[in-house]
Design an enzyme around this catalytic site. Structure first.
Site, PDB file in Angstrom:
ATOM      1  N   ASP A 278       0.849  -1.048  -0.060  1.00 36.80           N
ATOM      2  CA  ASP A 278       0.184  -0.100   0.002  1.00 36.80           C
ATOM      3  C   ASP A 278       0.751   1.253  -0.001  1.00 36.80           C
ATOM      4  O   ASP A 278       0.445   2.167  -0.808  1.00 36.80           O
ATOM      5  CB  ASP A 278      -0.845  -0.007   1.242  1.00 36.80           C
ATOM      6  CG  ASP A 278      -1.707  -1.149   1.265  1.00 36.80           C
ATOM      7  OD1 ASP A 278      -2.157  -1.621   0.292  1.00 36.80           O
ATOM      8  OD2 ASP A 278      -2.277  -1.605   2.372  1.00 36.80           O
TER       9      ASP A 278
ATOM     10  N   ASP B 127       0.519  -1.192   9.918  1.00 37.29           N
ATOM     11  CA  ASP B 127       0.200  -1.174   8.520  1.00 37.29           C
ATOM     12  C   ASP B 127       0.391   0.088   8.030  1.00 37.29           C
ATOM     13  O   ASP B 127       0.661   0.048   6.593  1.00 37.29           O
ATOM     14  CB  ASP B 127      -1.373  -1.688   8.396  1.00 37.29           C
ATOM     15  CG  ASP B 127      -1.583  -3.011   8.771  1.00 37.29           C
ATOM     16  OD1 ASP B 127      -0.834  -3.822   9.304  1.00 37.29           O
ATOM     17  OD2 ASP B 127      -2.349  -3.735   7.987  1.00 37.29           O
TER      18      ASP B 127
END
Length: 321
Positions: A262, A298
């Site tokens: 990402d 994350d």
């Protein structure tokens, strides 16, 4: 926190869950020290873009619960415009992360019937897509439910009609659908996008019987203008109508790879909006992905442009593998 500037707005939508991770190495069956956060591919990208100075908006559904409040608050606190739908009829999804060994991470999902899986075309506000430069989507949302797939399809149709660039990260999750089930849905979405991201196995999933490079070339012939092959520490390659542009990766001490893809996507898209060439976009993307791997979480270590520049100077030459 890096404040977004008006360099091009990005909209993205999908499920963000509460995230519980063990602080220590070992199975969750023995863990006593846990950290609570949030995680979701699309919001990870939105946060990373905001850190890089790009105005970003995220849309998603959360439950009417404390975890849903946490999701909306955390994303908003990172400078991302939040279009959150609070669903009183379903809970916020949950993901657990454990580190069985120092070099591995295991992710467990508890998202069946979650609020995030109930996304539908009705959740897309008028003008929300039409007012941006770029719409970013992932294959995760496509596999959550039929209504979520319809939401993605509607979003693409609206973006196309408005002249908004559509980007798509295949992001296949075998826990959501087997390969045979997922293939036609993911291939359809990829072929309708302008820029597509994926790893070797994901492109090979789209077109069985071909290797990753051949699959990228085949996809390029179906409509996208750019296809980006991510290889982690081995770097990445952008496939263009004029040919392939490779870029080496970086050797770093890896702590947690979850979310690195990402960060890579955000780095690449920021370069697209900057008007950078393919080589520059890939270099920034590789740096963003590498930096994300160096700490737990994350999205927490997604870098700013200043940090990208510092890393580039400090690390020296990238390492081809």
């Amino acid at each position: 926190m890096s404040h977004a500037i008006d360099r091009g707005r990005v909209a993205t939508l999908g499920e963000t869950m509460a995230l519980v991770r063990s602080r220590d190495i070992g199975s969750l069956r023995h863990a006593s020290d846990l950290a609570l956060g949030i995680g979701g591919a699309e919001s990870n990208v939105a946060i990373a873009l905001s850190r890089l100075g790009v105005a970003a908006s995220w849309l998603g559904r959360v439950g009417d619960d404390s975890l849903g409040e946490r999701v909306l608050r955390e994303i908003r606190a990172e400078g991302v415009e939040v279009c959150g739908i609070v669903d009183a009829g379903a809970p916020t999804g949950l993901m657990l992360k454990e580190r069985p060994r120092a070099t591995s991470t295991r992710v467990l999902y508890y998202r069946a019937g979650s609020a995030g899986s109930r996304l539908s075309p009705a959740d897309l506000p008028g003008g929300w897509i039409e007012g941006v430069d770029l719409l970013h989507l992932t294959g995760i949302t496509a596999l959550l439910s039929e209504s979520a797939r319809e939401c993605l399809s509607s979003a693409i149709d609206r973006a196309r009609a408005a002249g908004v660039v559509v980007t798509f990260d295949i992001n296949y999750r075998s826990s959501l659908a087997d390969a045979a089930t997922a293939r036609p849905w993911l291939r359809d979405l990829a072929e309708r996008a302008d820029i597509v991201f994926g790893g070797p196995e994901e492109f090979e999933l789209l077109y069985p019987g071909t290797d990753a490079a051949a699959a990228c070339d085949r996809l390029l012939q179906q409509g996208p203008s750019e296809v980006v092959l991510k290889r982690g520490a081995d770097g990445a390659t952008t496939f263009l109508p004029t040919g392939a542009a490779p870029s080496p990766g970086f050797a770093v001490d890896v702590v947690d790879t979850v979310g690195a893809g990402d960060a890579f996507v955000a780095g690449y898209l920021s370069g697209v909006l900057d008007g950078s060439d393919a080589e520059s976009r890939l270099r920034r993307a590789n740096i963003c992905g590498a930096m994300l791997c160096m700490t737990p979480g994350d999205w927490e270590s997604s870098p700013t442009l200043r940090e990208v520049d510092r890393f580039s100077i400090a690390e020296g030459d990238p390492v081809l593998r």
